[in-house]
Design an enzyme around this catalytic site. Structure first.
Site, PDB file in Angstrom:
ATOM      1  CD  GLU A  38      -4.411   6.889   2.279  1.00  0.00           C
ATOM      2  OE1 GLU A  38      -4.618   5.916   1.519  1.00  0.00           O
ATOM      3  OE2 GLU A  38      -3.411   6.972   3.005  1.00  0.00           O
ATOM      4  CG  HIS A  43       0.463   6.629  -0.161  1.00  0.00           C
ATOM      5  ND1 HIS A  43      -0.299   7.778  -0.232  1.00  0.00           N
ATOM      6  CD2 HIS A  43      -0.168   5.805   0.710  1.00  0.00           C
ATOM      7  CE1 HIS A  43      -1.345   7.662   0.563  1.00  0.00           C
ATOM      8  NE2 HIS A  43      -1.297   6.466   1.142  1.00  0.00           N
ATOM      9  CB  SER A  87      -2.609  -0.155  -2.644  1.00  0.00           C
ATOM     10  OG  SER A  87      -3.431   0.374  -1.617  1.00  0.00           O
ATOM     11  CG  HIS A 123      -1.551   1.347   1.468  1.00  0.00           C
ATOM     12  ND1 HIS A 123      -2.591   1.824   0.709  1.00  0.00           N
ATOM     13  CD2 HIS A 123      -1.261   2.326   2.363  1.00  0.00           C
ATOM     14  CE1 HIS A 123      -2.933   3.036   1.127  1.00  0.00           C
ATOM     15  NE2 HIS A 123      -2.141   3.367   2.134  1.00  0.00           N
TER      16      HIS A 123
END
Length: 298
Positions: A208, A167, A227, A162
């Protein structure tokens, strides 16, 4: 030790110096002693790290590299189908390896020339002010452990897949990186915890779990969606709302489930104009006013 709604497993140090990770009851690795010990070893390396020192190097096992390869292979076609072109451009520029788990130093080496960002090691949860303060300094706190091998396409908590695939690829876009940095810079001037929580919640529903128009299609740019093997198939069926700072900063959400409400930007420029401008200008008074608007509408 593990509370409802907690995103990262708690990490403690025992009297003998052993680092212990406390997994949630629903974690697939809870009854796996070898996995628990491995998580403790990796968390200990992050706890021992000091700013300015070389990042901890983790000697990943063949099984851990296998999890990375499996997840990357499964995410790739979904990224091509569901990810916004701005994310895909960042992913192409960053060129993360898909055959092995990269060290955080390797991710930094690839990312730094693109947007000036670097990674640092975290054992798990980082206090909100520390996490966002580091974002304001173009530093991303990342875990280094991998999800349990019994369910490689699922994790109840953020892992290195993730943090880096989600990111890292996002931060390789100069425009997404600038919005993220602005959120971090905002935290450095906010005094109240309430204002910081408001910023963090806007971040949650944008960087997010943000979605964005791409012509007539709806694509994802949020790291949490991109993700997640399963959530990429589901996000278009969720309730999609226009960007609304009051709503984004006050809406209750469950971090353990797919997000049922998502906020759509019309374009990257729209995200910059609304969310980016908010991060760049928010102060304690503005956050309090926006929260009061939400309370008044109840």
């Amino acid at each position: 030790m593990f509370e409802d709604g907690q995103l990262y497993s708690a990490v403690t140090r025992e009297d003998d110096g052993t680092v212990r990770v406390h997994l949630a009851d629903n974690h697939p690795g809870l009854g796996d002693r070898a996995y628990l010990e491995r998580r403790g070893e990796i968390a200990a390396a992050a706890l021992a790290h000091r700013p300015g020192e070389p990042l901890p190097t983790i000697d990943y096992t063949d099984a851990e590299h296998g999890i990375w390869r499996t997840v990357c292979a499964e995410l790739e076609p979904k990224h091509q189908r569901y990810a916004h072109p701005e994310f895909l451009a960042g992913k192409s520029a960053l060129g993360l390896p898909t055959d092995h788990v990269p060290q955080l130093a390797e991710v930094t080496e690839r990312l730094l020339p693109l947007t000036g960002w670097s990674y640092t090691a975290a054992p798990g949860l980082v206090p909100l002010r520390d996490f966002y303060g580091d974002l304001g300094r173009r530093t991303f706190n990342s875990t280094q452990y991998l999800r349990h091998g019994s369910r490689p396409l699922y994790t109840p908590e953020p892992d290195i897949l993730h943090e880096v695939v989600g990111h890292g690829n996002q931060l390789a876009s100069p425009r997404f990186a600038a919005v993220t940095e602005a959120a971090g810079a905002a935290s450095l001037r906010l005094e109240t915890d309430e204002a910081l929580k408001f910023v963090a919640d806007v971040f949650w529903f944008s960087m997010e779990f943000g979605v964005m128009a791409d012509g007539d299609e709806l694509k994802a740019y949020g790291a949490g969606i991109l993700s997640s093997y399963g959530e990429m198939d589901e996000f278009r069926a969720m309730e999609i709302r226009p960007l609304d700072l009051v709503d984004m900063g006050t809406l209750n959400y469950d971090i353990t489930a797919y997000q049922p409400v998502l906020f759509r930007a019309d374009s990257v420029a729209h995200l910059e104009d609304v969310v980016g401008h908010f991060f760049a200008t928010v102060d304690d008074d503005l956050a309090a006013r926006l929260r009061a608007q939400a309370d008044a509408s109840v």
